[in-house]
Design a protein around this motif. Structure first.
Motif, PDB file in Angstrom:
ATOM      1  N   ASN A 159     -19.218  41.260  -6.775  1.00  0.00           N
ATOM      2  CA  ASN A 159     -19.849  42.519  -7.142  1.00  0.00           C
ATOM      3  C   ASN A 159     -21.133  42.200  -7.905  1.00  0.00           C
ATOM      4  N   LEU A 160     -22.265  42.413  -7.276  1.00  0.00           N
ATOM      5  CA  LEU A 160     -23.537  42.033  -7.879  1.00  0.00           C
ATOM      6  C   LEU A 160     -23.890  42.913  -9.069  1.00  0.00           C
ATOM      7  N   ASP A 161     -23.470  44.166  -9.067  1.00  0.00           N
ATOM      8  CA  ASP A 161     -23.760  45.032 -10.206  1.00  0.00           C
ATOM      9  C   ASP A 161     -23.114  44.493 -11.477  1.00  0.00           C
ATOM     10  N   VAL A 162     -21.874  44.018 -11.359  1.00  0.00           N
ATOM     11  CA  VAL A 162     -21.180  43.450 -12.527  1.00  0.00           C
ATOM     12  C   VAL A 162     -21.869  42.162 -12.960  1.00  0.00           C
ATOM     13  N   LEU A 163     -22.278  41.356 -11.992  1.00  0.00           N
ATOM     14  CA  LEU A 163     -22.969  40.106 -12.326  1.00  0.00           C
ATOM     15  C   LEU A 163     -24.276  40.373 -13.068  1.00  0.00           C
ATOM     16  N   LEU A 164     -25.045  41.320 -12.596  1.00  0.00           N
ATOM     17  CA  LEU A 164     -26.326  41.635 -13.241  1.00  0.00           C
ATOM     18  C   LEU A 164     -26.104  42.144 -14.661  1.00  0.00           C
ATOM     19  N   ALA A 165     -25.031  42.902 -14.869  1.00  0.00           N
ATOM     20  CA  ALA A 165     -24.722  43.390 -16.207  1.00  0.00           C
ATOM     21  C   ALA A 165     -24.254  42.265 -17.123  1.00  0.00           C
ATOM     22  N   ALA A 166     -23.556  41.280 -16.559  1.00  0.00           N
ATOM     23  CA  ALA A 166     -23.023  40.176 -17.372  1.00  0.00           C
ATOM     24  C   ALA A 166     -24.098  39.179 -17.789  1.00  0.00           C
ATOM     25  N   ARG A 167     -25.181  39.073 -17.026  1.00  0.00           N
ATOM     26  CA  ARG A 167     -26.309  38.178 -17.313  1.00  0.00           C
ATOM     27  C   ARG A 167     -25.870  36.718 -17.535  1.00  0.00           C
ATOM     28  N   PRO A 168     -25.196  36.114 -16.592  1.00  0.00           N
ATOM     29  CA  PRO A 168     -24.788  34.711 -16.779  1.00  0.00           C
ATOM     30  C   PRO A 168     -25.969  33.752 -16.651  1.00  0.00           C
ATOM     31  N   ASP A 169     -25.882  32.614 -17.322  1.00  0.00           N
ATOM     32  CA  ASP A 169     -26.861  31.546 -17.117  1.00  0.00           C
ATOM     33  C   ASP A 169     -26.698  30.937 -15.732  1.00  0.00           C
ATOM     34  N   VAL A 170     -25.459  30.925 -15.248  1.00  0.00           N
ATOM     35  CA  VAL A 170     -25.181  30.402 -13.918  1.00  0.00           C
ATOM     36  C   VAL A 170     -23.952  31.111 -13.361  1.00  0.00           C
ATOM     37  N   PHE A 171     -24.002  31.399 -12.078  1.00  0.00           N
ATOM     38  CA  PHE A 171     -22.857  31.971 -11.374  1.00  0.00           C
ATOM     39  C   PHE A 171     -22.294  30.897 -10.470  1.00  0.00           C
ATOM     40  N   LEU A 172     -21.080  30.417 -10.782  1.00  0.00           N
ATOM     41  CA  LEU A 172     -20.381  29.446  -9.954  1.00  0.00           C
ATOM     42  C   LEU A 172     -19.689  30.221  -8.841  1.00  0.00           C
ATOM     43  N   MET A 173     -20.287  30.200  -7.662  1.00  0.00           N
ATOM     44  CA  MET A 173     -19.779  31.012  -6.560  1.00  0.00           C
ATOM     45  C   MET A 173     -19.016  30.153  -5.574  1.00  0.00           C
ATOM     46  N   ARG A 174     -17.719  30.358  -5.523  1.00  0.00           N
ATOM     47  CA  ARG A 174     -16.901  29.713  -4.508  1.00  0.00           C
ATOM     48  C   ARG A 174     -17.193  30.390  -3.175  1.00  0.00           C
ATOM     49  N   LEU A 175     -17.873  29.662  -2.293  1.00  0.00           N
ATOM     50  CA  LEU A 175     -18.260  30.210  -0.998  1.00  0.00           C
ATOM     51  C   LEU A 175     -17.188  29.827   0.012  1.00  0.00           C
ATOM     52  N   SER A 176     -16.239  30.731   0.227  1.00  0.00           N
ATOM     53  CA  SER A 176     -15.095  30.421   1.071  1.00  0.00           C
ATOM     54  C   SER A 176     -15.167  31.092   2.432  1.00  0.00           C
ATOM     55  N   ASP A 177     -16.223  31.839   2.688  1.00  0.00           N
ATOM     56  CA  ASP A 177     -16.352  32.540   3.960  1.00  0.00           C
ATOM     57  C   ASP A 177     -17.837  32.690   4.268  1.00  0.00           C
ATOM     58  N   LEU A 178     -18.228  32.306   5.478  1.00  0.00           N
ATOM     59  CA  LEU A 178     -19.623  32.467   5.875  1.00  0.00           C
ATOM     60  C   LEU A 178     -20.089  33.909   5.760  1.00  0.00           C
ATOM     61  N   ARG A 188     -29.488  35.622  -5.362  1.00  0.00           N
ATOM     62  CA  ARG A 188     -30.641  34.809  -5.745  1.00  0.00           C
ATOM     63  C   ARG A 188     -31.920  35.633  -5.776  1.00  0.00           C
ATOM     64  N   ARG A 189     -32.089  36.518  -4.777  1.00  0.00           N
ATOM     65  CA  ARG A 189     -33.289  37.352  -4.759  1.00  0.00           C
ATOM     66  C   ARG A 189     -33.339  38.290  -5.957  1.00  0.00           C
ATOM     67  N   LEU A 190     -32.179  38.640  -6.486  1.00  0.00           N
ATOM     68  CA  LEU A 190     -32.107  39.511  -7.654  1.00  0.00           C
ATOM     69  C   LEU A 190     -32.301  38.745  -8.957  1.00  0.00           C
ATOM     70  N   GLY A 191     -32.525  37.447  -8.862  1.00  0.00           N
ATOM     71  CA  GLY A 191     -32.811  36.648 -10.045  1.00  0.00           C
ATOM     72  C   GLY A 191     -31.627  35.938 -10.646  1.00  0.00           C
ATOM     73  N   LEU A 192     -30.471  35.996 -10.016  1.00  0.00           N
ATOM     74  CA  LEU A 192     -29.308  35.276 -10.522  1.00  0.00           C
ATOM     75  C   LEU A 192     -29.373  33.810 -10.106  1.00  0.00           C
ATOM     76  N   VAL A 193     -28.998  32.926 -11.008  1.00  0.00           N
ATOM     77  CA  VAL A 193     -28.917  31.500 -10.689  1.00  0.00           C
ATOM     78  C   VAL A 193     -27.526  31.234 -10.139  1.00  0.00           C
ATOM     79  N   VAL A 194     -27.461  30.870  -8.855  1.00  0.00           N
ATOM     80  CA  VAL A 194     -26.176  30.713  -8.176  1.00  0.00           C
ATOM     81  C   VAL A 194     -25.964  29.248  -7.812  1.00  0.00           C
ATOM     82  N   ALA A 195     -24.805  28.733  -8.164  1.00  0.00           N
ATOM     83  CA  ALA A 195     -24.401  27.382  -7.775  1.00  0.00           C
ATOM     84  C   ALA A 195     -23.174  27.502  -6.892  1.00  0.00           C
ATOM     85  N   PRO A 196     -23.323  27.397  -5.566  1.00  0.00           N
ATOM     86  CA  PRO A 196     -22.134  27.452  -4.709  1.00  0.00           C
ATOM     87  C   PRO A 196     -21.252  26.242  -4.962  1.00  0.00           C
TER      88      PRO A 196
END
Length: 395
Positions: A159-178, A188-196
């Motif tokens: 949920n990107l809305d929750v992520l944007l509200a949380a303002r993490p330094d990094v989002f550890l995203m488990r990418l389990s599905d294409l 990423r386009r919204l400015g979140l730093v994502v580490a799959p």
């Protein structure tokens, strides 16, 4: 919950990369920096540069609708929070810059929660998948609203809305599905730093555990991570050596799935626990990167080997009582009561199951359980993840 099993099985049998460990060199030929020795991880590479570390993450990710796996990759630059922004070469212009140590972290997989917990930094979590964390403090934070809920990787895109509200330094995203890749790109386009993260996709259980070194670098706990992985390696080698000195125990790992069907572990990192603990998997299949670690078999396929099984891992969170089977009468494991489930660390009222969390980062604890089940006199500590199952539970 069945979807979670499906994803873990797919991850366990993801395409494996080269089998040799990364070598620590003084300098790579293309000037990319000094590789940091990783003995087990295949989908993570770390390079130390002057003033920063580069993390290269790459793994095949499957389309869970049944399509082919497609390789996904990311490059991260980890630079100290204090000090100027590093001057990066042209080859790193598209890398995600993360100033470390990070103090606000989001994660959509329980395994990443566990890595952070083992490093003593779970208090930095500002968003997690949901309310079923095995960690009581994290779960309480979610229930009380101090930690956001972004959705678990095995259930839905974050949920990107929750992520944007949380303002993490990094989002550890488990990418389990294409199918979740467009959401990663949009984040990423919204400015979140994502580490799959691809730890769960590693083909070996030590490869999974070694990802704690990335978590350590991100959080300023690199020394602690290095010490922990060294302790895990030493314990695993000692357990394997002790078990190897004993005759192999004929074993099955198959739990009932209802309708006279069984889900059997036949290959992959999970099967390695059986073999490394001194077991002989009676349903062993050749390693195949295109296949899952488990297969669904009919009772008729189980019966021919049931009478040989001295030990049986017969329980799982998803297990259902078998219907009209005769395996109990055939198997010495059933008659002797040498039945086990991998549900020892479960909080059923909270729907929390640590097999999907801490088991990934502490394979030494898991292997100790399997050695104790197969060779009880070799391990004197209590079971953690495995637990004995009363025979009556499967009659």
């Amino acid at each position: 919950m069945l979807r979670r099993t499906f994803l873990l099985a797919a991850g366990a049998s993801a395409l494996s990369a080269c089998s040799a460990p990364q070598e620590e060199l003084s300098e790579t030929q293309d000037g990319e920096g000094t590789p940091i020795l990783l003995r087990h991880a295949r989908y993570l590479k770390l390079e130390r540069h002057d003033g920063y570390v580069v993390a290269r993450l790459r793994a095949p990710v499957a389309d869970q609708s049944g399509g082919q796996a497609k390789e996904q990759e990311a490059v991260l630059v980890l630079a100290p929070r204090e000090g100027p922004e590093p001057k990066l070469p042209a080859g790193l212009r598209d890398a995600a810059l993360i100033r470390t140590p990070v103090t606000r972290i989001a994660a959509n997989a329980g395994s990443d929660e566990a890595y952070l917990g083992q490093l003593g930094v779970k208090d930095r979590l500002v968003a997690v998948g949901g309310r079923v964390s095995f960690d009581d403090e994290v779960r309480r934070g979610v229930i009380e609203g101090r930690i956001g809920q972004i959705g678990y990787n095995w259930h839905a895109p974050p949920n990107l809305d929750v992520l944007l509200a949380a303002r993490p330094d990094v989002f550890l995203m488990r990418l389990s599905d294409l199918a979740h890749t467009p959401v990663l790109d949009r984040a990423r386009r919204l400015g979140l730093v994502v580490a799959p993260t691809f730890a769960e996709d590693e083909p070996t259980y030590l490869g999974r555990a070694e990802w704690i070194r990335l978590h350590g670098m991100l959080t300023g706990r690199e020394a602690q991570a290095d010490r922990l992985i060294s302790q895990i390696e030493a314990r695993v080698e000692a357990l394997k050596a002790a078990a190897a000195a004993r005759p192999a125990v004929p074993t099955l790992w198959a739990y009932p799935a209802g309708g006279d069907r069984w889900v059997a572990t036949v290959r992959g990192a999970e099967q390695a626990y059986l073999s490394d603990a001194g077991g002989r998997n009676l349903l062993l299949r050749p390693e195949d990167p295109r296949r899952w670690s488990s297969e669904t078999l009919a009772t008729e396929q189980i019966l021919p080997v049931a009478e040989q099984a001295q030990v049986w891992i017969v329980g799982d969170l998803h297990a259902a009582p078998p219907r009209s089977t005769v395996v109990e009468g055939l198997s010495p494991a059933f008659r002797a009561g040498r039945l086990f489930a991998n549900t020892g660390r479960s909080n059923l009222p909270a729907n929390a199951y640590d097999w999907y969390q801490t088991a990934f980062v502490r394979p030494d604890w898991v292997l100790a359980d399997f050695v104790k089940a197969l060779h009880p006199d070799l391990v004197d500590e209590p079971f953690r993840f495995l637990k004995p199952v009363p025979r009556g539970a499967y009659r």
